[in-house]
Write a protein that holds these residues in place. Sequence first.
Motif, PDB file in Angstrom:
ATOM      1  N   ASN A  81       8.795 -24.713  18.077  1.00 48.10           N
ATOM      2  CA  ASN A  81      10.085 -23.687  18.130  1.00 48.10           C
ATOM      3  C   ASN A  81      10.481 -23.599  19.738  1.00 48.10           C
ATOM      4  O   ASN A  81      11.234 -22.862  19.956  1.00 48.10           O
ATOM      5  N   GLY A  82       9.709 -23.934  20.520  1.00 51.78           N
ATOM      6  CA  GLY A  82       9.811 -23.819  21.820  1.00 51.78           C
ATOM      7  C   GLY A  82       9.350 -22.291  22.752  1.00 51.78           C
ATOM      8  O   GLY A  82       9.851 -21.924  23.764  1.00 51.78           O
ATOM      9  N   TYR A  83       8.481 -21.828  21.882  1.00 47.72           N
ATOM     10  CA  TYR A  83       7.957 -20.437  22.287  1.00 47.72           C
ATOM     11  C   TYR A  83       6.519 -20.384  22.880  1.00 47.72           C
ATOM     12  O   TYR A  83       5.723 -21.436  22.470  1.00 47.72           O
ATOM     13  N   ILE A  84       6.393 -19.753  24.003  1.00 45.80           N
ATOM     14  CA  ILE A  84       4.910 -19.513  24.521  1.00 45.80           C
ATOM     15  C   ILE A  84       4.581 -17.634  24.491  1.00 45.80           C
ATOM     16  O   ILE A  84       5.638 -16.994  24.166  1.00 45.80           O
ATOM     17  N   ARG A  85       3.621 -17.602  24.528  1.00 47.31           N
ATOM     18  CA  ARG A  85       3.101 -16.154  24.442  1.00 47.31           C
ATOM     19  C   ARG A  85       2.890 -15.532  25.885  1.00 47.31           C
ATOM     20  O   ARG A  85       1.921 -16.122  26.578  1.00 47.31           O
ATOM     21  N   MET A  86       3.287 -14.600  26.433  1.00 50.31           N
ATOM     22  CA  MET A  86       3.345 -13.896  27.715  1.00 50.31           C
ATOM     23  C   MET A  86       2.595 -12.455  27.504  1.00 50.31           C
ATOM     24  O   MET A  86       2.706 -11.867  26.566  1.00 50.31           O
ATOM     25  N   PRO A  87       1.945 -12.223  28.414  1.00 50.71           N
ATOM     26  CA  PRO A  87       1.663 -10.722  28.440  1.00 50.71           C
ATOM     27  C   PRO A  87       2.624  -9.679  28.379  1.00 50.71           C
ATOM     28  O   PRO A  87       3.728  -9.899  28.815  1.00 50.71           O
ATOM     29  N   ASP A  88       1.972  -8.657  27.787  1.00 48.92           N
ATOM     30  CA  ASP A  88       3.256  -7.586  27.711  1.00 48.92           C
ATOM     31  C   ASP A  88       2.897  -6.236  28.690  1.00 48.92           C
ATOM     32  O   ASP A  88       2.285  -5.513  28.559  1.00 48.92           O
TER      33      ASP A  88
END
Length: 129
Positions: A81-88
């Motif tokens: 879906n084009g998403y990556i996980r970034m730190p909060d």
Amino acid sequence: MNIAGSGLSMHQTWLDTLSYNISNVNTARATSGSAFQAQYAIAQSAAGPEGGEGVRVSGIALGDAQGRMVYQPDHPLADANGYIRMPDIDLGSQMSQLIMAQRGFQAQASVLRNAQDVYSSALSIGKQS
């Protein structure tokens, strides 16, 4: 001097965790894994038998493993879906805390320097007779 020394140690740990967080603020991970988890130093008073004995780091807490999902379809780690996980991690908050930790470290170092000067002066009084 022990209290100031414990403050130096605590502030050094705080500075270390902040620099670790700031250096990883843009660490991207795949959505199938967990995000980079920020580290937070937990300070606690160190009470001795005669009262206050300074401060100590009682542990390191970790931030949210879920992080935040960011749409970057051109990133190599992006999911279907084009998403990556970034730190909060809020960089502004980390930078503000970095300034506070630096100032605290400088204050503790100043206390130690002044105490050493006073002790040296007291010792030199006895040598002058």
